[in-house]
Design an enzyme around this catalytic site. Sequence first.
Site, PDB file in Angstrom:
ATOM      1  N   CYS A 149       3.264   2.372  11.444  1.00 50.99           N
ATOM      2  CA  CYS A 149       4.302   3.029  10.825  1.00 50.99           C
ATOM      3  C   CYS A 149       4.755   4.131  11.745  1.00 50.99           C
ATOM      4  O   CYS A 149       5.768   4.675  11.277  1.00 50.99           O
ATOM      5  CB  CYS A 149       3.721   3.449   9.487  1.00 50.99           C
ATOM      6  SG  CYS A 149       3.026   2.015   8.571  1.00 50.99           S
ATOM      7  N   THR A 160       9.578  -7.406 -12.187  1.00 50.40           N
ATOM      8  CA  THR A 160       8.986  -8.635 -12.326  1.00 50.40           C
ATOM      9  C   THR A 160       8.068  -8.911 -11.271  1.00 50.40           C
ATOM     10  O   THR A 160       8.500  -8.474 -10.081  1.00 50.40           O
ATOM     11  CB  THR A 160      10.338  -9.511 -11.920  1.00 50.40           C
ATOM     12  OG1 THR A 160      11.572  -9.164 -12.761  1.00 50.40           O
ATOM     13  CG2 THR A 160       9.756 -11.089 -12.037  1.00 50.40           C
ATOM     14  N   GLN A 164      -7.677  -0.794   5.034  1.00 47.87           N
ATOM     15  CA  GLN A 164      -8.054  -1.236   6.362  1.00 47.87           C
ATOM     16  C   GLN A 164      -9.668  -1.605   6.038  1.00 47.87           C
ATOM     17  O   GLN A 164     -10.016  -2.500   6.817  1.00 47.87           O
ATOM     18  CB  GLN A 164      -8.272  -0.005   7.310  1.00 47.87           C
ATOM     19  CG  GLN A 164      -6.711   0.092   7.817  1.00 47.87           C
ATOM     20  CD  GLN A 164      -6.298  -0.964   8.648  1.00 47.87           C
ATOM     21  OE1 GLN A 164      -6.592  -1.774   9.027  1.00 47.87           O
ATOM     22  NE2 GLN A 164      -4.710  -0.930   8.575  1.00 47.87           N
ATOM     23  N   ASN A 178      -6.796   3.435  10.048  1.00 45.91           N
ATOM     24  CA  ASN A 178      -6.183   2.568  10.628  1.00 45.91           C
ATOM     25  C   ASN A 178      -6.000   2.595  12.327  1.00 45.91           C
ATOM     26  O   ASN A 178      -5.502   1.375  12.788  1.00 45.91           O
ATOM     27  CB  ASN A 178      -4.725   2.502  10.208  1.00 45.91           C
ATOM     28  CG  ASN A 178      -4.010   3.668  10.103  1.00 45.91           C
ATOM     29  OD1 ASN A 178      -4.517   4.767   9.728  1.00 45.91           O
ATOM     30  ND2 ASN A 178      -2.919   3.721  10.493  1.00 45.91           N
ATOM     31  N   ALA A 192      -2.189  -7.074   0.832  1.00 43.93           N
ATOM     32  CA  ALA A 192      -2.274  -8.382   1.347  1.00 43.93           C
ATOM     33  C   ALA A 192      -2.187  -8.654   2.760  1.00 43.93           C
ATOM     34  O   ALA A 192      -3.149  -9.275   3.284  1.00 43.93           O
ATOM     35  CB  ALA A 192      -1.666  -9.355   0.574  1.00 43.93           C
ATOM     36  N   HIS A 193      -1.376  -7.999   3.412  1.00 46.26           N
ATOM     37  CA  HIS A 193      -0.978  -8.285   4.799  1.00 46.26           C
ATOM     38  C   HIS A 193      -1.836  -7.865   5.720  1.00 46.26           C
ATOM     39  O   HIS A 193      -2.024  -8.427   7.013  1.00 46.26           O
ATOM     40  CB  HIS A 193       0.549  -8.102   5.129  1.00 46.26           C
ATOM     41  CG  HIS A 193       0.588  -6.607   5.540  1.00 46.26           C
ATOM     42  ND1 HIS A 193       0.711  -6.294   6.867  1.00 46.26           N
ATOM     43  CD2 HIS A 193       0.811  -5.485   4.760  1.00 46.26           C
ATOM     44  CE1 HIS A 193       1.047  -4.970   6.762  1.00 46.26           C
ATOM     45  NE2 HIS A 193       0.995  -4.410   5.422  1.00 46.26           N
ATOM     46  N   ALA A 241       0.941  -1.238  -0.165  1.00 45.98           N
ATOM     47  CA  ALA A 241      -0.213  -0.202   0.095  1.00 45.98           C
ATOM     48  C   ALA A 241       1.015   1.122   0.041  1.00 45.98           C
ATOM     49  O   ALA A 241       0.413   2.298  -0.458  1.00 45.98           O
ATOM     50  CB  ALA A 241      -0.873  -0.015   1.228  1.00 45.98           C
ATOM     51  N   THR A 242       1.968   1.297   0.570  1.00 49.24           N
ATOM     52  CA  THR A 242       2.657   2.515   0.650  1.00 49.24           C
ATOM     53  C   THR A 242       3.232   2.951  -0.690  1.00 49.24           C
ATOM     54  O   THR A 242       3.220   3.868  -1.337  1.00 49.24           O
ATOM     55  CB  THR A 242       3.973   2.314   1.617  1.00 49.24           C
ATOM     56  OG1 THR A 242       3.605   2.141   2.925  1.00 49.24           O
ATOM     57  CG2 THR A 242       5.076   3.418   1.407  1.00 49.24           C
TER      58      THR A 242
END
Length: 411
Positions: free
Chosen positions: A336, A250, A189, A161, A210-211, A80-81
């Site tokens: 963060c 890649t 979120q 968040n 994803a996390h 996301a960053t």
Amino acid sequence: MDTETKMLKKPVYMDNHATTRVDSRVLDAMLPYFTEKFGNAASRNHSFGWEAEEAVSRSRDQIAALIGAKSKEIIFTSGATESDNLAIKGVVEFYKDKGNHIISCVTEHKAVLDSCRALERAGKATVTYLPVDKYGMVDPDAVRKAITDKTVLITIMWANNEIGTIHPIAEIGKIAKEKGIVFHTDAVQAIGKVPVDFEKAGVDLASITAHKIYGPKGIGALYVRSKGPRVRITPQMDGGGHERGMRSGTLNVPGIVGLGAACEIAGMEMPDEAQRLIQLRSQLQAGLFERLDEIYVNGHPTERLPGNLNVSFAYVEGESLLMGINDIAVSSGSACTSATLEPSYVIRALGIDDELAHSSIRFGLGRFNTLEEVDYVTDRVSREVKRLREMSPLYEMAKEGIDLKSVNWKS
């Protein structure tokens, strides 16, 4: 303490807004792409590459189905960053001939705020940072009033968040559409926790990772609207022209497979999971309020993420509380920004004073939390708050009816 509580596996994890455990079903989907299905998705002259490309395509479909998008509108990133940076900087650079004004919000994630500030420092943009109300919500009318003839981007997160407040995204999207302004949302979120439909909400760009939804770290995506209108961004990374020329590099095929699987599982289980998390959150909140006085919920009472509970414990220093409950993983702010001892900028934006802001704790309930864990955390936190308050002269004075704000403290 009952037998069930003794059987608990500790430490107890309740920091699911920071990151989530990878679901075993997601891991199972990913594993083959580390070993026998190891092809490069850009290798289009043999079966190994075709197999990888097919897996990437399937993941785009899975993600698109969850968020109300078309598969071709999914651009893979490292998280996301990167997606926030690509969206914000990419729009400002591409539309620089139209204007350079951004509208954002004071409670945005640092990835958004720091991207905006970097553009300001470089002289590439001016930014209006909108305030929030006492629940942490942006007023759509404030967005409308902030628009100028130079505004090229509105960036407002879907859900916060730290405090879990859900912004009126569809209303803001409608305003952006009326004015012909690109609308970006950091939806990290919200996705997989509450229903989102970018098409219906009028969102043009959206950041995904994803996390936060039981997938792997290091993989995310940027939704980029393809028509109605088509949105253009200037790439921030060059080399190879991958991802429709927007993000070279890649592709992380195992991670992409994991993101797709996580989205598919979330789509199937979200309604039941949300209800279960609301019940667990309600139990935690009721238990804490039953045992403790002088505690306050931060964020909107109803328009909030199902698993979020952010509470301020007056007369208790948040860091001391965290150290006292070191067998429970919770947070005193965004993951963060947790390296700083400053009170949360999000909590302060609600109009809460520094002392109370310093006492805020975020409980992030998730898929793998249990009722037994909630009961344990309720008991453990309550006992620790009481212990810390017993050492607090301020709490004792407040209980004696002394107005602490009227006290003339001498150095």
